[in-house]
Design an enzyme around this catalytic site. Structure first.
Site, mmCIF file in Angstrom:
data_model
loop_
_atom_site.group_PDB
_atom_site.id
_atom_site.type_symbol
_atom_site.label_atom_id
_atom_site.label_comp_id
_atom_site.label_asym_id
_atom_site.label_seq_id
_atom_site.Cartn_x
_atom_site.Cartn_y
_atom_site.Cartn_z
ATOM 1 N N LYS A 170 46.402 -75.395 9.452
ATOM 2 C CA LYS A 170 46.666 -75.642 8.494
ATOM 3 C C LYS A 170 47.453 -73.914 7.581
ATOM 4 O O LYS A 170 46.406 -73.044 7.706
ATOM 5 C CB LYS A 170 45.733 -75.770 6.390
ATOM 6 C CG LYS A 170 46.215 -74.840 5.313
ATOM 7 C CD LYS A 170 45.483 -74.537 5.126
ATOM 8 C CE LYS A 170 45.846 -73.688 3.522
ATOM 9 N NZ LYS A 170 46.922 -73.283 3.344
ATOM 10 N N GLY A 223 41.517 -64.601 7.143
ATOM 11 C CA GLY A 223 42.196 -64.370 6.209
ATOM 12 C C GLY A 223 41.303 -63.145 5.655
ATOM 13 O O GLY A 223 40.033 -62.920 6.355
ATOM 14 N N SER A 224 41.417 -63.518 4.000
ATOM 15 C CA SER A 224 40.407 -62.614 3.176
ATOM 16 C C SER A 224 38.783 -63.047 2.930
ATOM 17 O O SER A 224 38.240 -64.124 3.407
ATOM 18 C CB SER A 224 40.363 -62.383 1.659
ATOM 19 O OG SER A 224 40.241 -63.292 1.247
ATOM 20 N N VAL A 227 37.575 -65.686 0.721
ATOM 21 C CA VAL A 227 37.224 -66.581 1.510
ATOM 22 C C VAL A 227 36.775 -67.136 1.993
ATOM 23 O O VAL A 227 35.974 -68.270 2.392
ATOM 24 C CB VAL A 227 39.336 -67.736 1.110
ATOM 25 C CG1 VAL A 227 39.438 -68.941 1.942
ATOM 26 C CG2 VAL A 227 39.800 -66.954 0.030
ATOM 27 N N GLY A 228 36.926 -66.138 3.248
ATOM 28 C CA GLY A 228 36.264 -66.038 4.522
ATOM 29 C C GLY A 228 34.631 -67.158 4.004
ATOM 30 O O GLY A 228 34.444 -67.733 4.697
ATOM 31 N N GLU A 245 37.823 -64.465 11.131
ATOM 32 C CA GLU A 245 38.386 -63.073 11.329
ATOM 33 C C GLU A 245 38.677 -62.510 10.009
ATOM 34 O O GLU A 245 39.875 -63.180 8.992
ATOM 35 C CB GLU A 245 39.823 -63.206 12.518
ATOM 36 C CG GLU A 245 39.281 -64.010 13.354
ATOM 37 C CD GLU A 245 40.058 -63.115 14.765
ATOM 38 O OE1 GLU A 245 41.143 -63.661 14.357
ATOM 39 O OE2 GLU A 245 39.087 -62.982 15.864
ATOM 40 N N CYS A 279 45.354 -56.781 9.043
ATOM 41 C CA CYS A 279 44.495 -56.368 9.554
ATOM 42 C C CYS A 279 43.507 -55.507 9.948
ATOM 43 O O CYS A 279 42.740 -54.600 9.385
ATOM 44 C CB CYS A 279 43.235 -58.247 9.583
ATOM 45 S SG CYS A 279 43.971 -58.111 11.339
ATOM 46 N N GLN A 326 51.458 -59.863 -4.297
ATOM 47 C CA GLN A 326 51.294 -58.398 -2.828
ATOM 48 C C GLN A 326 51.282 -57.309 -3.295
ATOM 49 O O GLN A 326 51.196 -56.254 -3.482
ATOM 50 C CB GLN A 326 51.474 -59.003 -1.674
ATOM 51 C CG GLN A 326 50.952 -58.208 -0.882
ATOM 52 C CD GLN A 326 49.329 -58.392 -0.557
ATOM 53 O OE1 GLN A 326 48.787 -59.782 -1.046
ATOM 54 N NE2 GLN A 326 48.402 -57.255 -0.016
ATOM 55 N N GLU A 380 39.986 -52.677 1.205
ATOM 56 C CA GLU A 380 41.090 -53.611 1.718
ATOM 57 C C GLU A 380 42.653 -53.793 0.533
ATOM 58 O O GLU A 380 42.420 -54.498 -0.683
ATOM 59 C CB GLU A 380 41.825 -54.417 2.471
ATOM 60 C CG GLU A 380 42.507 -54.899 3.206
ATOM 61 C CD GLU A 380 41.748 -56.447 3.876
ATOM 62 O OE1 GLU A 380 41.646 -57.098 3.024
ATOM 63 O OE2 GLU A 380 42.380 -56.616 5.226
HETATM 64 P P1 NDP Z 1 43.484 -65.530 2.220
HETATM 65 O O1 NDP Z 1 41.607 -65.684 2.592
HETATM 66 O O2 NDP Z 1 44.059 -65.935 0.979
HETATM 67 O O3 NDP Z 1 43.828 -66.908 3.142
HETATM 68 C C1 NDP Z 1 44.103 -67.301 3.839
HETATM 69 C C2 NDP Z 1 43.953 -68.589 4.274
HETATM 70 O O4 NDP Z 1 43.312 -69.746 3.622
HETATM 71 C C3 NDP Z 1 45.902 -70.326 3.914
HETATM 72 O O5 NDP Z 1 45.648 -70.403 5.107
HETATM 73 C C4 NDP Z 1 45.137 -70.008 2.612
HETATM 74 O O6 NDP Z 1 45.735 -71.027 1.627
HETATM 75 C C5 NDP Z 1 43.474 -70.449 2.567
HETATM 76 N N1 NDP Z 1 42.324 -70.876 1.758
HETATM 77 C C6 NDP Z 1 42.634 -70.080 0.513
HETATM 78 N N2 NDP Z 1 41.602 -71.004 -0.088
HETATM 79 C C7 NDP Z 1 40.987 -70.892 0.709
HETATM 80 C C8 NDP Z 1 39.926 -72.203 -0.260
HETATM 81 N N3 NDP Z 1 39.584 -72.878 -1.447
HETATM 82 N N4 NDP Z 1 39.911 -73.259 0.999
HETATM 83 C C9 NDP Z 1 40.328 -73.061 2.406
HETATM 84 N N5 NDP Z 1 40.887 -72.056 3.155
HETATM 85 C C10 NDP Z 1 41.369 -71.619 1.720
HETATM 86 O O7 NDP Z 1 44.126 -64.250 2.884
HETATM 87 P P2 NDP Z 1 45.772 -64.336 2.482
HETATM 88 O O8 NDP Z 1 46.726 -65.377 3.407
HETATM 89 O O9 NDP Z 1 45.829 -63.802 1.438
HETATM 90 O O10 NDP Z 1 45.788 -62.982 4.482
HETATM 91 C C11 NDP Z 1 45.466 -61.993 3.999
HETATM 92 C C12 NDP Z 1 43.596 -62.027 4.077
HETATM 93 O O11 NDP Z 1 43.891 -62.035 5.753
HETATM 94 C C13 NDP Z 1 44.127 -59.889 4.294
HETATM 95 O O12 NDP Z 1 42.857 -59.738 3.735
HETATM 96 C C14 NDP Z 1 43.532 -59.794 5.704
HETATM 97 O O13 NDP Z 1 42.473 -58.733 5.937
HETATM 98 C C15 NDP Z 1 42.979 -61.436 6.259
HETATM 99 N N6 NDP Z 1 43.764 -61.097 8.164
HETATM 100 C C16 NDP Z 1 41.712 -60.942 8.851
HETATM 101 C C17 NDP Z 1 43.135 -60.616 9.912
HETATM 102 C C18 NDP Z 1 41.445 -60.282 11.145
HETATM 103 O O14 NDP Z 1 41.880 -60.580 12.374
HETATM 104 N N7 NDP Z 1 40.472 -59.813 10.928
HETATM 105 C C19 NDP Z 1 44.571 -61.249 10.512
HETATM 106 C C20 NDP Z 1 45.243 -61.133 9.502
HETATM 107 C C21 NDP Z 1 44.864 -61.078 8.083
HETATM 108 P P3 NDP Z 1 47.151 -70.415 0.442
HETATM 109 O O15 NDP Z 1 47.746 -69.647 1.638
HETATM 110 O O16 NDP Z 1 47.620 -72.078 0.291
HETATM 111 O O17 NDP Z 1 46.297 -69.899 -0.152
#
Ligand code: NDP
Length: 477
Positions: A170, A223-224, A227-228, A245, A279, A326, A380
């Site tokens: 996804k 991701g964030s 959400v994580g 991550e 990140c 953003q 962040e």
């Molecule tokens: P999000 O957490 O908003 O989204 C990440 C993914 O999760 C997207 O595919 C998103 O879908 C999906 N998602 C959103 N809501 C849900 C849910 N309820 N259940 C399951 N999946 C869901 O992060 P961003 O895309 O905004 O990315 C930025 C963030 O990612 C930053 O905080 C950054 O630090 C972190 N990041 C960390 C990295 C690491 O390796 N540590 C590397 C890169 C980024 P949708 O896009 O449709 O909302």
């Protein structure tokens, strides 16, 4: 189109959504499936059905497919990099680098598929043997963010395949085009139908359905932290494995450093690549009073050389932010910083009057004398904003570096050997960099501590801990 069981299919509800170029938001780049829970159900079903046959293929043969996939990534570098820049906004050179990096990670994982899959132990009983084998975890979900739309999925899909798992992928809603392209390369590499399935659409529907599905044995999420945490809680209820991550607030500490030119150059590159939307971006500088003025002058001079523009234009070194959300988040942090009395050294404003028409461009921004308890220093921002914090000495620098909820990466710039050891031991982070910015390599474990991550490190051999189960086998001969 989604890809389920090898077939390209529209979303079951027939809905589509469009994506836009962040450099010119009025330009629509294409329409993608706005999927439903039923599509996730079908994709997980296809992945589960494909799992036994894929796991039965010998590891070296799975590795051969991954080597082929890596070659295809290299061969498609220019085309795929252009897609990344169009949908994500980063400068073309960065996008090209991202594809090359993805190929390197795929190649490493291709090799992993041929490495020993277990250990032999001496038995404490005569005529008996004990050994372990690493078996595939099963079906995994790969949930990805928008900032690295190629390397992050490859970092999940390649190890999953190497160790015999099937995948439901996804991508972020903002960057589905790269995902569709990656699926074409996987198919051309010879990955059988159903082994990797793609479902595009929103996180709250597609992502949520994936993390709740009992047939999904593991969730690799980038991701964030917000959400994580939701992913972790949901997976815990059914004891599914997670690899998370998450975010970072990565410090660059400068103390007793003889080469402030190098420090400033490295800091600025690591802070402003991808418009600060990484990140591992350096997102705060912590400098001792003795070196602060000299460093600040150099940092500002490097920042003022950044060429902001459309990522496809030659000469651009920083593109727009990825989205209006953003863009507004960055503007709000800057507004609060100014209102609270932090001094702006450069930037601090949008670069277009009408961002919805002319692009989500924000000036690279540096704040000086930011208090350690300011939101600029703690949260962040994920944008081109670099706060500088001045401290008394090295001890205070370490205390400030550890003073956030995050623990992903940290840099130290110093000429004093004893600081290197102390920094490496005392700083709470998954990755430490000395005298260079926060750049990782394609074969070295990658991950964070505290609110920056959970589960096995990705990249390199440690990824196996997430993607396999260890089985111990005792035999009396
Ligand atoms: P999000 O957490 O908003 O989204 C990440 C993914 O999760 C997207 O595919 C998103 O879908 C999906 N998602 C959103 N809501 C849900 C849910 N309820 N259940 C399951 N999946 C869901 O992060 P961003 O895309 O905004 O990315 C930025 C963030 O990612 C930053 O905080 C950054 O630090 C972190 N990041 C960390 C990295 C690491 O390796 N540590 C590397 C890169 C980024 P949708 O896009 O449709 O909302």
């Amino acid at each position: 189109m989604n890809v389920i069981g090898g077939a390209q299919v529209a979303a079951s509800g027939g809905a589509w959504y469009s994506i836009r170029n962040p450099a010119r938001p009025e330009e629509c780049l294409g329409e993608f499936a706005n999927s439903t829970r039923a599509d996730v159900d079908a994709a997980v079903g296809a992945a589960a059905a494909a799992a036994p046959a894929w796991a039965a293929i010998p590891g070296p043969q799975r590795g051969s497919l991954l080597f082929r996939f890596a070659e295809l990534l290299e061969a498609s570098k220019n085309e795929l990099a252009r897609i990344i820049t169009l949908e994500q906004g980063k400068a073309l050179a960065e996008s090209t680098g991202e594809v090359g990096r993805a190929a390197a990670e795929a190649r490493f994982m291709a090799g992993e598929a041929s490495r020993p899959a277990g250990s032999v132990f001496p038995s404490d009983k005569p005529g008996s043997t004990c050994h372990t084998v690493a078996e595939p975890l099963g079906t995994v979900a790969a949930i990805c963010p928008w900032n690295f739309p190629v390397v992050t999925p490859v970092r999940k899909i390649a190890p999953a395949l190497a160790w015999g798992n099937t995948v439901v992928f996804k991508p972020a809603s903002l960057t589905p085009w790269s995902a569709v392209y990656l699926m074409q390369l996987l198919e051309r590499a010879g990955v059988p139908p159903g082994v990797v399935n793609l479902v595009t659409g929103s996180g709250s529907i597609v992502g949520d359905a994936l993390i709740q599905d009992r047939r999904v044995h593991g969730i690799s999420f980038t991701g964030s932290t917000k959400v994580g945490t939701h992913v972790y809680e949901t997976a815990a209820r059914r004891l599914a494995r997670v690899q998370l991550e998450l975010g970072g607030k990565n410090p660059a500490v400068v103390a007793d450093c003889d080469d402030l030119d190098l420090a400033a150059r490295e800091i600025v590159a690591a802070a402003f690549l991808c418009s600060g939307q990484r990140c591992t971006a350096l997102s705060r500088v912590i400098v001792t009073d003795a070196q602060a003025d000299a460093l600040v002058e150099r940092v500002v001079s490097h920042v003022n050389r950044i060429a902001v523009g459309d990522g496809l234009e030659p000469g651009t070194t920083m593109g727009p932010l990825v989205s209006e959300t953003q863009f507004r988040t960055v503007a709000e942090y800057v507004r609060q910083g100014v209102a609270s009395g932090c001094g702006v050294l450069t930037g601090g404003h949008p670069l277009t009057d009408n961002p919805q028409r002319d692009g989500y461009y924000y000036a690279p921004t540096v704040f000086d004398r930011v208090p350690a308890d300011s939101p600029l220093a703690l949260e962040e921002i994920f944008g081109p904003v670099l706060p500088i914090l001045r401290v008394r000495d090295f001890d205070q620098a370490i205390a400030v570096a550890n003073g956030t909820r995050y623990g992903l990466a940290a840099s130290l710039f110093t000429s004093r050997a004893s600081f290197i050891d102390e920094f490496s031991r005392r700083v709470e982070a998954g990755m430490i960099h000395v005298n260079h910015g926060t750049a990782s390599q394609p074969h070295v474990p990658f991950g964070g501590v505290k609110d920056s991550g959970q589960g096995a490190c990705s990249i390199g051999p440690t990824a196996r801990e997430f993607f396999t189960n260890v089985k111990a086998i005792y035999v009396k001969w």
